[in-house]
Design an enzyme around this catalytic site. Structure first.
Site, short mmCIF file in Angstrom:
data_model
loop_
_atom_site.label_atom_id
_atom_site.label_comp_id
_atom_site.label_asym_id
_atom_site.label_seq_id
_atom_site.Cartn_x
_atom_site.Cartn_y
_atom_site.Cartn_z
N THR A 154 0.83 -1.21 0.00
CA THR A 154 0.00 0.00 0.00
C THR A 154 0.86 1.26 0.00
O THR A 154 2.00 1.24 0.48
CB THR A 154 -0.90 -0.01 1.25
OG1 THR A 154 -1.52 1.26 1.38
CG2 THR A 154 -0.11 -0.27 2.53
N ASP A 155 0.27 2.36 -0.45
CA ASP A 155 0.98 3.64 -0.38
C ASP A 155 1.10 4.15 1.06
O ASP A 155 1.90 5.04 1.34
CB ASP A 155 0.30 4.70 -1.27
CG ASP A 155 -1.15 5.00 -0.90
OD1 ASP A 155 -1.67 4.38 0.05
OD2 ASP A 155 -1.75 5.87 -1.57
N GLU A 156 0.30 3.57 1.98
CA GLU A 156 0.31 4.08 3.37
C GLU A 156 1.65 3.85 4.06
O GLU A 156 1.94 4.49 5.07
CB GLU A 156 -0.82 3.44 4.18
CG GLU A 156 -2.18 3.73 3.59
CD GLU A 156 -3.33 3.61 4.59
OE1 GLU A 156 -3.09 3.49 5.80
OE2 GLU A 156 -4.48 3.65 4.13
N TYR B 168 -1.86 -0.54 11.03
CA TYR B 168 -2.01 -1.21 9.72
C TYR B 168 -0.81 -0.93 8.83
O TYR B 168 -0.17 -1.86 8.32
CB TYR B 168 -3.30 -0.74 9.03
CG TYR B 168 -3.33 -1.04 7.54
CD1 TYR B 168 -3.42 -2.34 7.09
CD2 TYR B 168 -3.25 0.00 6.59
CE1 TYR B 168 -3.43 -2.62 5.72
CE2 TYR B 168 -3.26 -0.27 5.24
CZ TYR B 168 -3.35 -1.59 4.80
OH TYR B 168 -3.35 -1.86 3.45
N LYS C 182 2.13 -3.42 7.31
CA LYS C 182 2.40 -3.59 5.88
C LYS C 182 3.86 -3.23 5.56
O LYS C 182 4.52 -3.91 4.78
CB LYS C 182 1.46 -2.73 5.03
CG LYS C 182 0.00 -3.15 5.03
CD LYS C 182 -0.26 -4.52 4.43
CE LYS C 182 -0.10 -4.56 2.94
NZ LYS C 182 -0.53 -5.89 2.37
#
Ligand code: NAD
Ligand code: DAU
Length: 351
Positions: free
Chosen positions: A132-134, A157, A161
């Site tokens: 993810t970009d997060e 989260y 990741k």
């Protein structure tokens, strides 16, 4: 069959689109959907392809080491596309340990199993990790995340990741495991679980319930049509460079409040309500803890190297999404009448 690919998390939102694309596009690949069927996994997402000869489903938990090893004994696996994860930021704030187990331990279990099975012959094998970009943290008003942006995760989260991404790279650097990683922005479209902003808002507007907007609604997300993500995964699986990372995004930034207002306008039209009716449901609620201000992906590497680009304008995609949810009431009701109802009540009770 020419290849056997395990797709983990194939019963979830994005996973089901990836399974569908691969099953339909590659009749000579065997696609094994490995999924625990958590609250977010739903085999109804795959009804249209479940009878195909090149598709099979295996229920199991990637945290279970023995189960994962057995799967690699049962199937002669050429590739893994790893999407299984706990994926909702708010749930990670309430219960981080689940995220460590599935997102970190589960990923390492899969890495170990592939390494053990493939170590004598890495030829034509690939472990593709979907991220993810997060992991890049939050942007201010300017700039974009590139593949070189330093990791700076803020939520449990995104921290889980980021950790799994590091393990995937470590297995490449240490054991030469053939890996590729992609980091994508916010997806939207059919089969999106209604805890996430867009389907939650569609469901609430339909039922005349408040639309909870966190803080002032000024956070920005970069939205991508989910089938475009699936096409990017196909391109990267087949033509991505081993050891590389690819950013995937929609070049499509929206402030949450602007997005919700557009959605209200579309819903008013679809439900034959007077203009402005749905906007009255907007309710500003307590902000998410550690809420990242802005995500925006620079996906030019994927465009230049593999020729990928998004296919849909957001307005068109959002309208298609609304049409899908209105036409698939049964799918939505099956979810919102179960344990999700309890989660929803607890999550929004004091906001
Ligand atoms: P989702 O929550 O809709 O689906 C996750 C799937 O994983 C479910 O089918 C669930 O049953 C399965 N799963 C969960 N724990 C498992 C376990 N221990 N063992 C086996 N299966 C398990 O998630 P999603 O939104 O489709 O996201 C898929 C992947 O893409 C995730 O890795 C996520 O981090 C990543 N991603 C999502 C987005 C997005 O906008 N949704 C954007 C970028 C990246
Ligand atoms: O950026 C990619 C990520 O996008 C994925 O890695 C995650 O798995 C996925 O869930 C998504 O994370 P977000 O936190 O951005 O998505 P969510 O739909 O939860 O929230 C989108 C924005 O809307 C965010 O700024 C928080 C806000 N929001 C969300 C909910 C659920 C609200 O204002 N109200 C809400 O009720």
């Amino acid at each position: 069959m020419k290849k056997t690919i395990i797709i983990t998390g194939g019963a979830g939102f994005i996973g089901s689109h990836v399974v569908r694309l691969f099953v339909n596009k590659y009749p000579d690949y065997l696609i094994v959907n490995l999924d625990k069927l958590t609250y977010a996994g739903n085999l109804a997402n795959l009804k249209d392809i479940e009878e195909k000869d090149n598709y099979t489903f295996v229920k199991g938990d990637i945290v279970d080491t023995t189960f994962v090893q057995n799967i690699f004994d049962e199937f002669a696996v050429d590739g893994v596309i790893h999407l299984a994860a706990e994926s909702h930021v708010d749930r990670s704030i309430a219960n981080p340990i689940e995220f460590v187990m599935t997102n970190v331990v589960g990923t390492v279990n899969l890495l170990n199993a592939t390494r053990t099975k493939w170590k004598d012959n890495y030829k034509d094998k690939l472990f593709y990790h979907i991220s993810t970009d997060e992991v890049y943290g939050a942007l201010g008003n300017e700039g974009f995340f590139t593949e070189e942006t330093k990791y700076d995760p803020h939520s449990p989260y995104s921290a889980s990741k980021a950790s799994s991404d590091h393990f995937v790279r470590a297995y490449h650097d240490t054991y030469k495991l053939p890996v590729v990683i992609s980091n994508c922005s916010n997806n939207y479209g059919p089969y999106h679980f209604p805890e996430k902003l867009i389907p939650l808002a569609i469901n609430n507007i339909k039922n005349n319930k408040p639309i909870p907007v966190y803080g002032k609604g000024e956070n920005v997300r970069d939205w991508l049509w989910v089938e475009d993500h699936a096409r990017a995964i196909d391109a990267i699986y087949h033509n991505g460079k081993i050891g590389d990372t690819y950013n995937i995004g929609g070049f499509n930034e929206w402030k949450n409040i602007d997005l919700i207002k557009l959605l209200c306008k579309i819903m008013d039209e679809k439900l034959h309500r007077d203009p402005g009716t749905s906007e009255k449901l907007i309710a500003y609620v307590t902000d998410r803890a550690g809420h990242d201000l802005r995500y925006a992906i620079d996906a030019s590497k994927l465009n230049t190297e593999l020729g990928w680009q998004p296919s849909l304008q957001f307005e068109e995609g959002l309208e298609k999404t609304v049409d899908w949810y209105l036409a698939n009431e049964e799918w939505l009701n099956n979810i919102t009448s179960g344990s999700y109802k309890k989660y929803y009540e607890e999550q929004y009770e004091n906001r």
